[in-house]
Motif scaffolding. Structure first.
Motif, PDB file in Angstrom:
ATOM      1  N   ILE A  99      36.410  36.870  20.433  1.00 29.23           N
ATOM      2  CA  ILE A  99      36.744  38.422  20.926  1.00 29.23           C
ATOM      3  C   ILE A  99      37.432  38.287  22.175  1.00 29.23           C
ATOM      4  CG2 ILE A  99      35.178  39.125  18.994  1.00 29.23           C
ATOM      5  CD1 ILE A  99      33.515  39.340  21.432  1.00 29.23           C
ATOM      6  N   ASN A 100      38.043  39.289  22.170  1.00 31.22           N
ATOM      7  CA  ASN A 100      38.761  40.204  23.157  1.00 31.22           C
ATOM      8  C   ASN A 100      38.801  41.333  23.314  1.00 31.22           C
ATOM      9  OD1 ASN A 100      40.747  40.476  22.047  1.00 31.22           O
ATOM     10  ND2 ASN A 100      42.224  39.054  23.504  1.00 31.22           N
ATOM     11  N   GLY A 101      39.794  42.182  24.450  1.00 33.06           N
ATOM     12  CA  GLY A 101      39.930  43.539  24.064  1.00 33.06           C
ATOM     13  C   GLY A 101      41.143  44.290  23.182  1.00 33.06           C
ATOM     14  N   VAL A 150      32.548  43.103  12.298  1.00 28.17           N
ATOM     15  CA  VAL A 150      32.243  41.501  11.842  1.00 28.17           C
ATOM     16  C   VAL A 150      31.173  40.874  12.720  1.00 28.17           C
ATOM     17  CG1 VAL A 150      32.763  39.415  11.153  1.00 28.17           C
ATOM     18  CG2 VAL A 150      34.178  41.015  10.364  1.00 28.17           C
ATOM     19  N   ALA A 151      32.210  40.766  14.071  1.00 32.17           N
ATOM     20  CA  ALA A 151      31.123  40.486  15.435  1.00 32.17           C
ATOM     21  C   ALA A 151      29.956  41.095  15.321  1.00 32.17           C
ATOM     22  CB  ALA A 151      32.570  40.417  16.261  1.00 32.17           C
ATOM     23  N   HIS A 178      22.773  38.895  13.939  1.00 32.95           N
ATOM     24  CA  HIS A 178      21.779  38.085  12.790  1.00 32.95           C
ATOM     25  C   HIS A 178      21.989  37.299  13.765  1.00 32.95           C
ATOM     26  CE1 HIS A 178      20.927  41.535   9.212  1.00 32.95           C
ATOM     27  NE2 HIS A 178      22.315  41.646   9.561  1.00 32.95           N
ATOM     28  N   HIS A 179      22.175  36.818  15.090  1.00 28.26           N
ATOM     29  CA  HIS A 179      22.417  35.204  15.434  1.00 28.26           C
ATOM     30  C   HIS A 179      23.107  34.048  14.563  1.00 28.26           C
ATOM     31  CE1 HIS A 179      19.871  37.627  18.566  1.00 28.26           C
ATOM     32  NE2 HIS A 179      18.210  37.452  17.434  1.00 28.26           N
ATOM     33  N   ARG A 180      24.181  34.861  13.746  1.00 24.55           N
ATOM     34  CA  ARG A 180      24.581  33.829  12.826  1.00 24.55           C
ATOM     35  C   ARG A 180      25.801  33.017  13.592  1.00 24.55           C
ATOM     36  NH1 ARG A 180      26.240  30.486  11.162  1.00 24.55           N
ATOM     37  NH2 ARG A 180      27.256  30.179   8.718  1.00 24.55           N
ATOM     38  N   ALA A 181      26.418  33.991  14.808  1.00 26.17           N
ATOM     39  CA  ALA A 181      27.184  32.951  15.083  1.00 26.17           C
ATOM     40  C   ALA A 181      27.017  33.600  17.115  1.00 26.17           C
ATOM     41  CB  ALA A 181      29.299  33.953  15.098  1.00 26.17           C
ATOM     42  N   ILE A 182      28.346  32.947  17.551  1.00 24.62           N
ATOM     43  CA  ILE A 182      27.478  32.716  19.215  1.00 24.62           C
ATOM     44  C   ILE A 182      28.838  33.309  19.740  1.00 24.62           C
ATOM     45  CG2 ILE A 182      28.165  31.675  21.400  1.00 24.62           C
ATOM     46  CD1 ILE A 182      26.053  29.416  20.121  1.00 24.62           C
ATOM     47  N   LEU A 183      29.663  34.811  19.925  1.00 21.85           N
ATOM     48  CA  LEU A 183      30.496  35.440  20.343  1.00 21.85           C
ATOM     49  C   LEU A 183      30.902  34.540  22.155  1.00 21.85           C
ATOM     50  CD1 LEU A 183      29.876  37.193  17.711  1.00 21.85           C
ATOM     51  CD2 LEU A 183      30.613  39.039  19.377  1.00 21.85           C
ATOM     52  N   MET A 184      31.992  34.589  21.719  1.00 19.33           N
ATOM     53  CA  MET A 184      32.776  33.730  22.525  1.00 19.33           C
ATOM     54  C   MET A 184      33.951  34.850  23.471  1.00 19.33           C
ATOM     55  SD  MET A 184      33.512  29.912  24.347  1.00 19.33           S
ATOM     56  CE  MET A 184      32.174  29.848  24.408  1.00 19.33           C
ATOM     57  N   GLN A 213      31.231  52.394  20.406  1.00 17.97           N
ATOM     58  CA  GLN A 213      31.758  53.638  20.739  1.00 17.97           C
ATOM     59  C   GLN A 213      32.264  53.990  21.833  1.00 17.97           C
ATOM     60  OE1 GLN A 213      34.120  55.159  18.535  1.00 17.97           O
ATOM     61  NE2 GLN A 213      35.035  56.462  20.412  1.00 17.97           N
ATOM     62  N   ALA A 214      33.474  53.261  22.242  1.00 16.46           N
ATOM     63  CA  ALA A 214      34.070  53.452  22.880  1.00 16.46           C
ATOM     64  C   ALA A 214      33.011  52.695  24.540  1.00 16.46           C
ATOM     65  CB  ALA A 214      33.114  55.038  24.572  1.00 16.46           C
ATOM     66  N   LYS A 215      32.003  51.608  24.252  1.00 16.57           N
ATOM     67  CA  LYS A 215      31.750  50.129  24.553  1.00 16.57           C
ATOM     68  C   LYS A 215      32.323  49.719  24.338  1.00 16.57           C
ATOM     69  CE  LYS A 215      27.143  52.384  25.954  1.00 16.57           C
ATOM     70  NZ  LYS A 215      25.210  52.868  25.383  1.00 16.57           N
ATOM     71  N   GLY A 216      32.528  48.878  22.617  1.00 17.53           N
ATOM     72  CA  GLY A 216      32.537  48.000  22.647  1.00 17.53           C
ATOM     73  C   GLY A 216      31.845  46.211  22.491  1.00 17.53           C
ATOM     74  N   ILE A 217      31.556  45.110  22.086  1.00 15.73           N
ATOM     75  CA  ILE A 217      31.087  43.991  21.806  1.00 15.73           C
ATOM     76  C   ILE A 217      31.190  43.121  22.754  1.00 15.73           C
ATOM     77  CG2 ILE A 217      30.583  41.786  20.711  1.00 15.73           C
ATOM     78  CD1 ILE A 217      29.905  44.760  18.368  1.00 15.73           C
ATOM     79  N   THR A 218      29.784  42.634  23.294  1.00 16.33           N
ATOM     80  CA  THR A 218      29.678  42.502  24.676  1.00 16.33           C
ATOM     81  C   THR A 218      29.783  40.660  24.156  1.00 16.33           C
ATOM     82  OG1 THR A 218      28.927  43.619  25.475  1.00 16.33           O
ATOM     83  CG2 THR A 218      28.507  41.457  26.921  1.00 16.33           C
ATOM     84  N   PRO A 219      30.409  40.185  24.404  1.00 17.76           N
ATOM     85  CA  PRO A 219      30.231  38.620  24.028  1.00 17.76           C
ATOM     86  C   PRO A 219      29.178  37.692  24.130  1.00 17.76           C
ATOM     87  CG  PRO A 219      32.410  38.624  25.933  1.00 17.76           C
ATOM     88  CD  PRO A 219      31.526  39.639  25.510  1.00 17.76           C
TER      89      PRO A 219
END
Length: 461
Positions: free
Chosen positions: A288-290, A299-300, A306-312, A350-356
């Motif tokens: 993911i990115n900005g 999705v991310a 669920h610890h199903r994927a590692i986000l990078m 919202q207004a924060k995003g997902i942190t990898p």
């Protein structure tokens, strides 16, 4: 009991009724509403009779509706009949026009993301570019829908766009040719004979079938040697909520995928995964990115919680609101923000995003290419606040979610528009929407996946 005062399809006011006092409150609010409508009528008549040139009534009404909706937040808008039909075509994954996702920032049309393998992407139009002129005519301040209408046109016709890029002093002019855009939202390949790479560029009606085809063919090509998958959601601006749910369900065997919470505490829906993981439990790395926004963040967030994927990668865009398309009979439709969505752990992005889980910035050459694309949802004028932020009394602004509900149908995503050029160019690191020739983030994801697979093999042995 709740009563709603309506004129046509527009909700003008609400009041809670509770005995005689409640009715008095309702009457008072209705009276104030009618006063405001009279004010609108007075202004409308003054414009009709006194404006320096005659103006069509329909044009005035449409402008008023546009202004009313756009004043709410950056994602609510009105679509006339033509724009509504165009939107329906686009969600099917095929449309005429030019090839980018755009939004409005301070009255200027801003490129959210070029769509992969469209002429705009190949011509080097970038996330973060500002489109100021079309065929020499300034489009600053005209509104998103009108700008979209001007950019669309018959395939084969030419258009010249003028863009301003934050890291370039002079305006850039690009001569483009409109085309029929067929969006292939899922692309895939096998990396090093053992890893499946899947790129999802947007979420339309073709996404889930494309994903299933990708997984099936990757399994076939790797012939039992498959170590795992890299799911690339970088610069994916979003799309249909139903497709985001379906993609998440592809990798999940159980548990909540997403919940949406509207204006009232009872307006809550939860969507849960169905049994069956098409990836058969193999490791998954999500990039993911900005530029990853909305549906891609759903999705991310689901796979991360669920610890199903590692986000990078880097922090995502932070668009955690849901837009519902409401058809207005014989008058197009309106896109209205009706809810916020929450990840399975109950967090709003919202207004924060997902942190990898693992931050990996783009290589230096890619950072230079993507200057100006660092703005996120929180930077947009009128953006909704994050409901997880506490009030001064220490209580959350969002009510606790009631028991689970069923899946919803609202669409999630940025307003669409298209840009195209005549001839393709060889992709390079200057095109941030497509994987560059030397993709540092992808290289790190592949290394991590190989390491995880090796660790899992040793643990089993």
């Amino acid at each position: 009991m709740r009563t709603t005062l309506k004129i046509g399809a527009a909700v003008l006011g609400t009041a809670l009724l509770a005995g005689p006092v409640g009715y008095a409150v309702a009457d008072s609010k209705s009276s104030e509403t009618y006063k405001q409508l009279n004010l609108f009528g007075d202004v409308f008549e003054q414009i009709r009779s006194e404006y320096v040139e005659p103006v069509e009534d329909a044009k005035l009404i449409e402008a008023a509706i546009n202004g009313m909706l756009s004043s709410l937040d950056p994602h609510s808008s009105y679509m006339n009949e033509k724009l509504y039909k165009d939107m329906q075509v686009q969600t099917r994954g095929e449309f005429g026009g030019l090839g980018i996702e755009v939004g409005i920032e301070n009255g200027v049309v801003k490129v959210i993301s070029p769509i992969d393998d469209t002429p705009a992407s190949r011509a080097g139009v970038k996330s973060g570019d500002y489109i100021t002129h079309l065929n020499g005519e300034q489009i600053v301040g005209i509104g998103l829908n009108e700008a979209v209408e001007k950019m669309r046109g018959k395939p084969g016709t030419d258009v010249k766009i003028t863009i301003r890029r934050p890291d370039v002093t002079d305006p850039i002019e690009i001569n483009l040719k409109r085309e029929q855009i067929r969006v292939q939202s899922v692309k895939y390949r096998v990396e090093g004979e053992t890893i499946g790479y899947i790129r999802i560029s947007s979420f339309n009606e073709q996404t889930q079938p494309g994903l299933e085809k990708a997984i099936a063919e990757i399994k076939q090509k790797t012939a039992g040697k498959l170590l795992g998958y890299v799911l690339d959601l970088r610069n994916n601006p979003g799309g249909l909520l139903t497709q985001a749910i379906s993609v998440s369900d592809t990798f999940l065997d159980k548990g909540e995928i997403v919940s949406t919470r509207g204006r009232h505490s009872e307006d809550v829906e939860r969507v849960n995964a169905k049994p069956g993981d098409l990836a058969n439990g193999l490791p998954v790395i999500v990039l993911i990115n900005g530029g990853s926004a909305s549906a891609s963040e759903i999705v991310a967030g689901a796979l991360q919680d669920h610890h199903r994927a590692i986000l990078m990668g880097t922090q995502s865009f932070g668009k955690g609101s849901v837009q519902t398309i409401m058809e207005l009979k014989n008058h197009g439709a309106m896109r209205l923000t009706t809810a916020r969505y929450f990840t399975p752990s109950g967090k709003s992005i919202q207004a924060k995003g997902i942190t990898p889980d693992i931050e990996v910035k783009a290589a230096k050459v890619e950072e230079v290419a993507s200057l100006g694309s660092g703005r996120r949802e929180a930077d947009l004028k009128g953006a909704l606040s994050n409901p997880d932020t506490l009030k001064t009394d220490g209580k959350p602004t969002t009510p606790a979610a009631p028991p689970a509900g069923g899946p919803g149908e609202p669409g999630v995503g940025a307003a669409p528009a298209e840009i195209s050029s005549a001839k393709p160019a060889k992709p390079s690191g200057a095109n941030v929407n497509a994987p560059p020739e030397v993709d540092y983030q992808l290289s790190r994801a592949l290394d991590l996946l190989r390491g995880v697979a090796m660790f899992n093999t040793r643990a089993v042995n």
